[in-house]
Write a protein that holds these residues in place. Structure first.
Motif, PDB file in Angstrom:
ATOM      1  N   ARG A  46      31.917  49.201  58.018  1.00 21.51           N
ATOM      2  CA  ARG A  46      31.591  47.956  57.315  1.00 21.51           C
ATOM      3  C   ARG A  46      30.869  48.265  55.997  1.00 21.51           C
ATOM      4  O   ARG A  46      31.207  47.731  54.948  1.00 21.51           O
ATOM      5  N   VAL A  47      29.899  49.219  56.091  1.00 18.49           N
ATOM      6  CA  VAL A  47      29.138  49.580  54.885  1.00 18.49           C
ATOM      7  C   VAL A  47      30.069  50.208  53.842  1.00 18.49           C
ATOM      8  O   VAL A  47      30.014  49.870  52.654  1.00 18.49           O
ATOM      9  N   ALA A  48      30.961  51.118  54.338  1.00 15.95           N
ATOM     10  CA  ALA A  48      31.879  51.786  53.414  1.00 15.95           C
ATOM     11  C   ALA A  48      32.792  50.765  52.744  1.00 15.95           C
ATOM     12  O   ALA A  48      33.056  50.827  51.537  1.00 15.95           O
ATOM     13  N   GLN A  49      33.256  49.799  53.563  1.00 14.69           N
ATOM     14  CA  GLN A  49      34.158  48.783  53.019  1.00 14.69           C
ATOM     15  C   GLN A  49      33.441  47.939  51.966  1.00 14.69           C
ATOM     16  O   GLN A  49      34.000  47.619  50.919  1.00 14.69           O
ATOM     17  N   LEU A  50      32.174  47.622  52.272  1.00 15.41           N
ATOM     18  CA  LEU A  50      31.370  46.834  51.333  1.00 15.41           C
ATOM     19  C   LEU A  50      31.211  47.584  50.014  1.00 15.41           C
ATOM     20  O   LEU A  50      31.384  47.007  48.927  1.00 15.41           O
ATOM     21  N   ALA A  51      30.901  48.901  50.144  1.00 13.43           N
ATOM     22  CA  ALA A  51      30.713  49.723  48.942  1.00 13.43           C
ATOM     23  C   ALA A  51      32.006  49.776  48.142  1.00 13.43           C
ATOM     24  O   ALA A  51      32.006  49.681  46.907  1.00 13.43           O
ATOM     25  N   LEU A  52      33.123  49.900  48.905  1.00 14.17           N
ATOM     26  CA  LEU A  52      34.432  49.980  48.241  1.00 14.17           C
ATOM     27  C   LEU A  52      34.721  48.687  47.492  1.00 14.17           C
ATOM     28  O   LEU A  52      35.203  48.694  46.343  1.00 14.17           O
ATOM     29  N   GLU A  53      34.408  47.563  48.171  1.00 12.46           N
ATOM     30  CA  GLU A  53      34.644  46.263  47.527  1.00 12.46           C
ATOM     31  C   GLU A  53      33.811  46.131  46.260  1.00 12.46           C
ATOM     32  O   GLU A  53      34.299  45.663  45.225  1.00 12.46           O
ATOM     33  N   GLN A  54      32.543  46.589  46.356  1.00 10.18           N
ATOM     34  CA  GLN A  54      31.666  46.494  45.188  1.00 10.18           C
ATOM     35  C   GLN A  54      32.184  47.376  44.061  1.00 10.18           C
ATOM     36  O   GLN A  54      32.207  46.972  42.894  1.00 10.18           O
ATOM     37  N   GLN A  55      32.645  48.590  44.447  1.00  8.71           N
ATOM     38  CA  GLN A  55      33.188  49.505  43.433  1.00  8.71           C
ATOM     39  C   GLN A  55      34.403  48.900  42.763  1.00  8.71           C
ATOM     40  O   GLN A  55      34.586  48.979  41.551  1.00  8.71           O
ATOM     41  N   LYS A  78      35.128  45.733  42.492  1.00  7.18           N
ATOM     42  CA  LYS A  78      34.695  44.642  41.621  1.00  7.18           C
ATOM     43  C   LYS A  78      34.177  45.211  40.302  1.00  7.18           C
ATOM     44  O   LYS A  78      34.498  44.711  39.225  1.00  7.18           O
ATOM     45  N   HIS A  79      33.376  46.312  40.443  1.00  3.47           N
ATOM     46  CA  HIS A  79      32.796  46.935  39.263  1.00  3.47           C
ATOM     47  C   HIS A  79      33.901  47.470  38.353  1.00  3.47           C
ATOM     48  O   HIS A  79      33.900  47.250  37.139  1.00  3.47           O
ATOM     49  N   THR A  80      34.863  48.146  38.989  1.00  2.38           N
ATOM     50  CA  THR A  80      35.970  48.712  38.211  1.00  2.38           C
ATOM     51  C   THR A  80      36.750  47.606  37.511  1.00  2.38           C
ATOM     52  O   THR A  80      37.113  47.719  36.340  1.00  2.38           O
ATOM     53  N   GLU A  81      37.001  46.522  38.283  1.00  2.00           N
ATOM     54  CA  GLU A  81      37.751  45.399  37.687  1.00  2.00           C
ATOM     55  C   GLU A  81      36.972  44.817  36.503  1.00  2.00           C
ATOM     56  O   GLU A  81      37.550  44.485  35.474  1.00  2.00           O
ATOM     57  N   LYS A  82      35.634  44.715  36.695  1.00  2.00           N
ATOM     58  CA  LYS A  82      34.795  44.165  35.639  1.00  2.00           C
ATOM     59  C   LYS A  82      34.869  45.062  34.393  1.00  2.00           C
ATOM     60  O   LYS A  82      35.093  44.576  33.265  1.00  2.00           O
ATOM     61  N   LEU A  83      34.757  46.375  34.654  1.00  2.00           N
ATOM     62  CA  LEU A  83      34.804  47.317  33.527  1.00  2.00           C
ATOM     63  C   LEU A  83      36.141  47.235  32.800  1.00  2.00           C
ATOM     64  O   LEU A  83      36.205  47.249  31.570  1.00  2.00           O
ATOM     65  N   ALA A  84      37.214  47.124  33.609  1.00  2.00           N
ATOM     66  CA  ALA A  84      38.550  47.065  33.014  1.00  2.00           C
ATOM     67  C   ALA A  84      38.665  45.826  32.127  1.00  2.00           C
ATOM     68  O   ALA A  84      39.203  45.877  31.005  1.00  2.00           O
ATOM     69  N   ALA A  85      38.123  44.691  32.645  1.00  2.00           N
ATOM     70  CA  ALA A  85      38.195  43.436  31.873  1.00  2.00           C
ATOM     71  C   ALA A  85      37.397  43.567  30.573  1.00  2.00           C
ATOM     72  O   ALA A  85      37.890  43.186  29.490  1.00  2.00           O
ATOM     73  N   ILE A  86      36.180  44.158  30.717  1.00  2.00           N
ATOM     74  CA  ILE A  86      35.346  44.335  29.511  1.00  2.00           C
ATOM     75  C   ILE A  86      36.068  45.249  28.517  1.00  2.00           C
ATOM     76  O   ILE A  86      36.129  44.992  27.311  1.00  2.00           O
ATOM     77  N   GLY A  87      36.646  46.332  29.067  1.00  2.00           N
ATOM     78  CA  GLY A  87      37.351  47.301  28.229  1.00  2.00           C
ATOM     79  C   GLY A  87      38.488  46.648  27.470  1.00  2.00           C
ATOM     80  O   GLY A  87      38.660  46.860  26.260  1.00  2.00           O
ATOM     81  N   GLN A  88      39.251  45.814  28.215  1.00  2.00           N
ATOM     82  CA  GLN A  88      40.414  45.147  27.611  1.00  2.00           C
ATOM     83  C   GLN A  88      39.957  44.238  26.461  1.00  2.00           C
ATOM     84  O   GLN A  88      40.530  44.251  25.372  1.00  2.00           O
ATOM     85  N   LEU A  89      38.899  43.468  26.775  1.00  2.00           N
ATOM     86  CA  LEU A  89      38.376  42.535  25.783  1.00  2.00           C
ATOM     87  C   LEU A  89      37.865  43.291  24.555  1.00  2.00           C
ATOM     88  O   LEU A  89      38.232  42.967  23.403  1.00  2.00           O
ATOM     89  N   SER A  90      37.047  44.351  24.789  1.00  2.00           N
ATOM     90  CA  SER A  90      36.478  45.112  23.675  1.00  2.00           C
ATOM     91  C   SER A  90      37.578  45.748  22.839  1.00  2.00           C
ATOM     92  O   SER A  90      37.534  45.722  21.606  1.00  2.00           O
ATOM     93  N   GLY A  91      38.561  46.334  23.559  1.00  2.00           N
ATOM     94  CA  GLY A  91      39.672  46.989  22.864  1.00  2.00           C
ATOM     95  C   GLY A  91      40.392  46.017  21.955  1.00  2.00           C
ATOM     96  O   GLY A  91      40.697  46.319  20.788  1.00  2.00           O
TER      97      GLY A  91
END
Ligand code: ADP
Length: 502
Positions: free
Chosen positions: A252-261, A263-276
């Motif tokens: 459960r903890v690993a899955q939670l961490a994975l989900e958070q990661q 989300k973080h990756t998706e967020k970074l990708a969105a920011i990256g796309q916007l900045s680019g």
């Protein structure tokens, strides 16, 4: 344990029912037959006593009657009475009249009966009631030496006395029997408690403790082997249960961490796309502005303040271009262009890029490559960009100090290190260092994208970024990457967190 649970009988009750009860019944039957035997023996003995007295008196009384000596008859009766087993004794003559008696006077039989019994000339004893008194009568015929009937000796014994003796026998036997049954029941119950009951109770208490939520509790494994096995089985079950729960929790903890990661990756990708996107759109107008300012500066006889204004415009455009470049670096995921490159060459390329900046900050730049002639297979442009970002940060953090760029390789892994003797990383900002746009620098001086770009480059190479204290006293940023990265072999970006070490 005495209560009935879900229709089942308690072990104690079962022991009493199946052990104590049959044994008690056997004991009762045994005692009854023994008592019966003792009763009949006692009765017989009492009859024998009376018979013995009668037999003893029979001879002397016969002789005394034959000689008509009444005094001797009475004496003999008195001596018999002294034996105390006798209630009354009567001597009748041939006509059934009482010649002498001792003890209760009224316990005599009528003359007809005397004649009958004396005539039969045989001894006999029987229970009967005389004058309302229950007695045991014993009759012994008195005969002359010639065999002629002279009379009858009649001895009685109180029947009640015999009955009382026998009843007391029964009472004693019954009491002993009850005591034995009580003792046996007590022994069985104590044995049950000692051998089974207390261990089972302990096991039940353990189960109750676990049921109340104390999952760390384990049952004691003492007592008889069978119960100890039960305890062990319970403990094994609890161990397995704990293990399964732990596994589920870990997953459960690993899955939670994975989900958070994720989300973080998706967020970074969105920011990256916007900045680019933004950076891309800004690129052309800025080139136009810079070009026009450059051309305007070429004009002769420009007033000094106008020249200064155009120079300022170009400087600011230069800063904006720098920011835009960083935005583009962050926003784009470049396809790796893997090339064989000497580590030595790569270090000096990066050093060359920041040399002027180092000089401006009066920073001594050291390049140390212990195995500089070893080649690496990686994307030189991206790695150079990562190294220059780290070098710039180090230079800015340590004006007038020392920055060292080094390279080592071992077992197929390459490590690029940037050390400085600046203030180091404040622990309070460690967790935020890689966040895009996080900076501690003044507005306009920092974009907060430098380390995010470094992290992205290292990830693309399938490596990791390590941040720790430098032996020089400041911060150390280490890029660990495989020495030979294949163009398509680099693992996908894992959005791994940087490793911090003290
Ligand atoms: P920027 O340099 O634009 O601020 P970075 O992502 O490169 O963005 O750096 C983020 C922050 O990390 C910096 O603002 C600074 O506080 C800290 N930092 C980076 N490198 C160093 C260093 N060598 N020494 C001290 N702090 C540093």
């Amino acid at each position: 344990m005495t209560e009935r649970v879900a229709g089942t009988t308690s072990l104690r009750f079962a022991l009493v029912l199946f052990v104590v009860l049959p044994l008690s019944l056997l004991l009762i039957a045994g005692t009854y037959s023994v008592l019966r035997m003792v009763e009949s023996q006692a009765e017989q003995r009492m009859k024998d006593d009376v018979e013995l007295v009668a037999r003893t008196l029979q001879q002397p009384l016969s002789r005394a009657l034959e000689r008509d000596r009444l005094g001797t008859v009475e004496e003999a009766l008195a001596s018999a009475f002294r034996i105390r087993r006798v209630y009354s004794a009567h001597v009748y003559d041939g006509d059934g009249r009482t010649v002498a008696h001792i003890g209760r006077r009224d316990l005599f039989v009528d003359s007809d009966r005397v004649s009958d019994i004396a005539g039969a000339q045989s001894r006999r004893g029987e229970y009967e009631e005389i004058s309302g008194q229950a007695v045991y009568s014993y009759f012994a015929p008195l005969t002359s030496s010639g065999g002629r009937s002279l009379g009858l000796l009649h001895i009685t014994r109180h029947a009640g006395e015999m009955e009382a003796t026998i009843a007391s026998l029964w009472w004693q036997g019954g009491g002993l029997l009850a005591l034995a049954i009580l003792l046996m029941t007590g022994l069985v119950l104590v044995a049950h408690h000692g051998a089974i009951g207390r261990h089972l109770n302990r096991l039940a208490r353990s189960m109750a403790t676990v049921e109340q939520g104390n999952r760390a509790h384990r049952a004691p494994t003492g007592g008889p082997r069978e119960i100890a096995r039960l305890g062990e089985a319970l403990n094994t079950m609890l161990d397995s249960l704990t293990q399964v729960e732990q596994e589920v929790e870990e997953r459960r903890v690993a899955q939670l961490a994975l989900e958070q990661q994720l989300k973080h990756t998706e967020k970074l990708a969105a920011i990256g796309q916007l900045s680019g996107g933004v950076a891309h759109e800004l690129g052309t107008p800025m080139s136009v502005i810079d070009g026009k300012a450059q051309r305007a500066l070429r004009a002769e006889d420009l007033p000094e303040d106008t020249t200064e204004a155009f120079v300022a415009i170009r400087a600011q455009v230069g800063r904006m271009e720098k920011i835009v470049r960083q935005l583009l670096d962050f926003g784009r995921r470049h396809t790796l262009q893997i090339r064989e490159v000497s580590a030595h060459q790569l270090l000096h390329m990066a050093e060359g890029v920041v040399q002027q900046e180092a000089a401006r900050h009066d920073v001594t730049l050291e390049v140390a490559a212990t195995e500089a002639d070893r080649t690496c297979a990686l994307d030189p442009a991206l790695m150079e960009r990562a190294l220059t970002n780290l070098l710039r940060n180090a230079i800015e953090a340590t004006p007038g100090g020392t920055v060292r760029l080094s390279y080592t390789a071992a077992r197929g892994n390459a490590t690029f290190c940037v050390d400085d003797d600046g203030p180091g990383i404040d622990p309070s900002i460690r967790d935020r260092l890689l966040e895009p746009f996080f900076t501690t620098k003044d507005t306009g001086d920092g974009t907060g994208l430098g380390l995010a770009v470094v992290h992205g480059v290292v990830e693309q190479h399938g490596g990791r970024l390590e941040i720790r204290e430098s032996p020089l006293g400041g911060a150390r940023f280490s890029l660990h990457v495989p020495q030979r990265v294949s163009a398509d072999g680099a693992p996908p970006p894992t959005a791994s967190a940087p490793v911090y070490s003290a």
